[in-house]
Write a protein that holds these residues in place. Structure first.
Motif, PDB file in Angstrom:
ATOM      1  N   ARG A  22      40.319  45.009  33.806  1.00  0.00           N
ATOM      2  CA  ARG A  22      39.170  44.366  33.157  1.00  0.00           C
ATOM      3  C   ARG A  22      39.540  42.946  32.725  1.00  0.00           C
ATOM      4  O   ARG A  22      40.530  42.747  32.019  1.00  0.00           O
ATOM      5  CB  ARG A  22      38.732  45.178  31.937  1.00  0.00           C
ATOM      6  CG  ARG A  22      37.514  44.599  31.194  1.00  0.00           C
ATOM      7  CD  ARG A  22      37.193  45.408  29.949  1.00  0.00           C
ATOM      8  NE  ARG A  22      36.813  46.765  30.287  1.00  0.00           N
ATOM      9  CZ  ARG A  22      35.578  47.141  30.623  1.00  0.00           C
ATOM     10  NH1 ARG A  22      34.601  46.242  30.659  1.00  0.00           N
ATOM     11  NH2 ARG A  22      35.323  48.392  30.912  1.00  0.00           N
ATOM     12  N   PRO A  23      38.771  41.933  33.105  1.00  0.00           N
ATOM     13  CA  PRO A  23      39.069  40.561  32.674  1.00  0.00           C
ATOM     14  C   PRO A  23      38.630  40.319  31.232  1.00  0.00           C
ATOM     15  O   PRO A  23      37.846  41.089  30.670  1.00  0.00           O
ATOM     16  CB  PRO A  23      38.227  39.714  33.635  1.00  0.00           C
ATOM     17  CG  PRO A  23      37.057  40.590  33.958  1.00  0.00           C
ATOM     18  CD  PRO A  23      37.595  41.998  33.990  1.00  0.00           C
ATOM     19  N   GLU A  24      39.134  39.252  30.654  1.00  0.00           N
ATOM     20  CA  GLU A  24      38.655  38.810  29.349  1.00  0.00           C
ATOM     21  C   GLU A  24      37.440  37.917  29.562  1.00  0.00           C
ATOM     22  O   GLU A  24      37.521  36.862  30.205  1.00  0.00           O
ATOM     23  CB  GLU A  24      39.731  38.012  28.603  1.00  0.00           C
ATOM     24  CG  GLU A  24      39.248  37.501  27.253  1.00  0.00           C
ATOM     25  CD  GLU A  24      40.143  36.439  26.642  1.00  0.00           C
ATOM     26  OE1 GLU A  24      39.887  36.074  25.482  1.00  0.00           O
ATOM     27  OE2 GLU A  24      41.075  35.969  27.313  1.00  0.00           O
ATOM     28  N   LEU A  25      36.303  38.338  29.048  1.00  0.00           N
ATOM     29  CA  LEU A  25      35.078  37.539  29.077  1.00  0.00           C
ATOM     30  C   LEU A  25      34.563  37.406  27.654  1.00  0.00           C
ATOM     31  O   LEU A  25      34.605  38.367  26.888  1.00  0.00           O
ATOM     32  CB  LEU A  25      34.002  38.202  29.944  1.00  0.00           C
ATOM     33  CG  LEU A  25      34.341  38.442  31.417  1.00  0.00           C
ATOM     34  CD1 LEU A  25      33.180  39.152  32.112  1.00  0.00           C
ATOM     35  CD2 LEU A  25      34.663  37.138  32.134  1.00  0.00           C
ATOM     36  N   PHE A  26      34.077  36.243  27.298  1.00  0.00           N
ATOM     37  CA  PHE A  26      33.567  36.063  25.945  1.00  0.00           C
ATOM     38  C   PHE A  26      32.409  35.075  25.953  1.00  0.00           C
ATOM     39  O   PHE A  26      32.316  34.192  26.815  1.00  0.00           O
ATOM     40  CB  PHE A  26      34.658  35.585  24.982  1.00  0.00           C
ATOM     41  CG  PHE A  26      35.359  34.311  25.388  1.00  0.00           C
ATOM     42  CD1 PHE A  26      34.904  33.074  24.940  1.00  0.00           C
ATOM     43  CD2 PHE A  26      36.483  34.346  26.202  1.00  0.00           C
ATOM     44  CE1 PHE A  26      35.545  31.907  25.294  1.00  0.00           C
ATOM     45  CE2 PHE A  26      37.130  33.180  26.573  1.00  0.00           C
ATOM     46  CZ  PHE A  26      36.661  31.960  26.117  1.00  0.00           C
ATOM     47  N   PHE A  27      31.506  35.253  24.990  1.00  0.00           N
ATOM     48  CA  PHE A  27      30.389  34.327  24.827  1.00  0.00           C
ATOM     49  C   PHE A  27      30.923  32.998  24.324  1.00  0.00           C
ATOM     50  O   PHE A  27      31.687  32.955  23.361  1.00  0.00           O
ATOM     51  CB  PHE A  27      29.366  34.898  23.840  1.00  0.00           C
ATOM     52  CG  PHE A  27      28.213  33.982  23.581  1.00  0.00           C
ATOM     53  CD1 PHE A  27      27.185  33.863  24.497  1.00  0.00           C
ATOM     54  CD2 PHE A  27      28.158  33.231  22.421  1.00  0.00           C
ATOM     55  CE1 PHE A  27      26.123  33.000  24.266  1.00  0.00           C
ATOM     56  CE2 PHE A  27      27.095  32.368  22.169  1.00  0.00           C
ATOM     57  CZ  PHE A  27      26.075  32.255  23.105  1.00  0.00           C
ATOM     58  N   LYS A  28      30.518  31.922  24.974  1.00  0.00           N
ATOM     59  CA  LYS A  28      30.991  30.597  24.589  1.00  0.00           C
ATOM     60  C   LYS A  28      29.969  29.825  23.765  1.00  0.00           C
ATOM     61  O   LYS A  28      30.271  29.367  22.665  1.00  0.00           O
ATOM     62  CB  LYS A  28      31.364  29.792  25.846  1.00  0.00           C
ATOM     63  CG  LYS A  28      31.781  28.354  25.583  1.00  0.00           C
ATOM     64  CD  LYS A  28      33.057  28.247  24.772  1.00  0.00           C
ATOM     65  CE  LYS A  28      33.443  26.790  24.550  1.00  0.00           C
ATOM     66  NZ  LYS A  28      34.659  26.624  23.750  1.00  0.00           N
ATOM     67  N   ALA A  29      28.740  29.670  24.289  1.00  0.00           N
ATOM     68  CA  ALA A  29      27.790  28.825  23.561  1.00  0.00           C
ATOM     69  C   ALA A  29      26.371  28.992  24.081  1.00  0.00           C
ATOM     70  O   ALA A  29      26.149  29.337  25.236  1.00  0.00           O
ATOM     71  CB  ALA A  29      28.185  27.357  23.670  1.00  0.00           C
TER      72      ALA A  29
END
Length: 278
Positions: free
Chosen positions: A104-111
């Motif tokens: 699983r990759p690291e994905l995150f909300f940016k803006a």
């Protein structure tokens, strides 16, 4: 083909000619699984304009409206090493080694849009941070179905001091006013970008380059389709989304941005995104 978002219209560059599309919502225009074909058909019936340079100089906007901007972490080996270096003293370095190897990759909300600037806008460094860097990235433009319909350039501004203190502080290190830049346009192609496509970074201070670096996108560990697939697994995006794919250029621990620095990120096929640090 390149599509530029202006403050009041859409500007298309195709086969050396420029076309202006007015009275068209960016959200509706860009969210098209066949964006290349539909745009090519549209301009074939239009008359080219001769004042594109003036329009770009006066009203170029970030290529984003209702879309969310997300980001990928630890997708290049250099990013993994940089994250481990910044968090070594606080015991968090193992997290980054694990996510680099994980399925699983690291994905995150940016803006959201109001925290993003376009080409020529001012990005910011946090006032409560002591170690700050730009992260030059290729950005995927995704339709609401999750299809990659284009590419742009992104600057994922980051506080290394805050993230290095504790990985759980990632949202504060990454998301704040002026935390990202996008542009100058969206590149729409009939086939994926070549694997040797290069991302180039130049940081200048007092009109002199103080850091340069480059990386080819074939150094990324994760495939673009893979990253997009994980993003869309349990999230819907009615207007599409933009996904930063991670950085392979990380300045050393002795470097931090200062107010007034100029950050220029070039992907030759797309153009150059330039921003001043506020």
């Amino acid at each position: 083909m390149k599509i530029h978002k202006l403050t009041d219209s859409i500007l298309i560059e195709h086969n050396g000619q420029w076309y202006r599309v007015q009275d068209q919502s960016w959200d509706e225009f860009i969210n098209d699984d066949n964006l290349y074909g539909q745009t090519e058909a549209l301009v074939s019936g239009m008359t080219a304009i001769d004042n594109a340079e003036n329009l770009l100089a006066s009203s170029l906007d970030a290529p984003m409206q209702s879309q969310e901007l997300w980001a990928s972490g630890v997708t290049y080996m250099r990013s993994k090493q940089g994250r481990q270096e910044e968090s070594e003293k606080t015991g968090g370095s193992d997290f980054y080694a694990r996510v680099y190897e994980a399925e699983r990759p690291e994905l995150f909300f940016k803006a959201s849009r109001h925290r993003v600037v376009g080409h020529g806008g001012k990005v910011r460094i946090r006032r409560d941070s002591s170690w700050d860097v730009p992260e030059p990235e290729l950005v995927l433009v995704l339709s609401s179905s999750g299809k990659i319909i284009g590419y742009t350039i992104g600057n994922d501004m980051s506080s290394r001091s805050i993230e290095g203190e504790n990985p759980l502080y990632l949202p504060q290190a990454k998301t704040y006013d002026g935390c990202a830049a996008l542009g100058p346009c969206i590149l729409v192609t009939q086939s994926p970008l070549a694997s040797d496509t290069q991302i180039q970074l130049t940081i200048s201070r007092n009109q002199e380059p103080i850091f340069t670096g480059d990386v080819e996108i074939n150094q990324i560990k994760r495939g673009f389709e893979e990253l997009a697939g994980f993003l869309f697994r349990e999230c819907s995006f009615p207007h599409g989304a933009l996904l930063m794919t991670g950085t392979g250029i990380v300045p050393g621990g002795d470097f931090t941005l200062e107010s007034g620095d100029i950050v220029s990120i070039t992907v030759p096929e797309i153009g150059t995104l330039t921003n001043q640090v506020a």
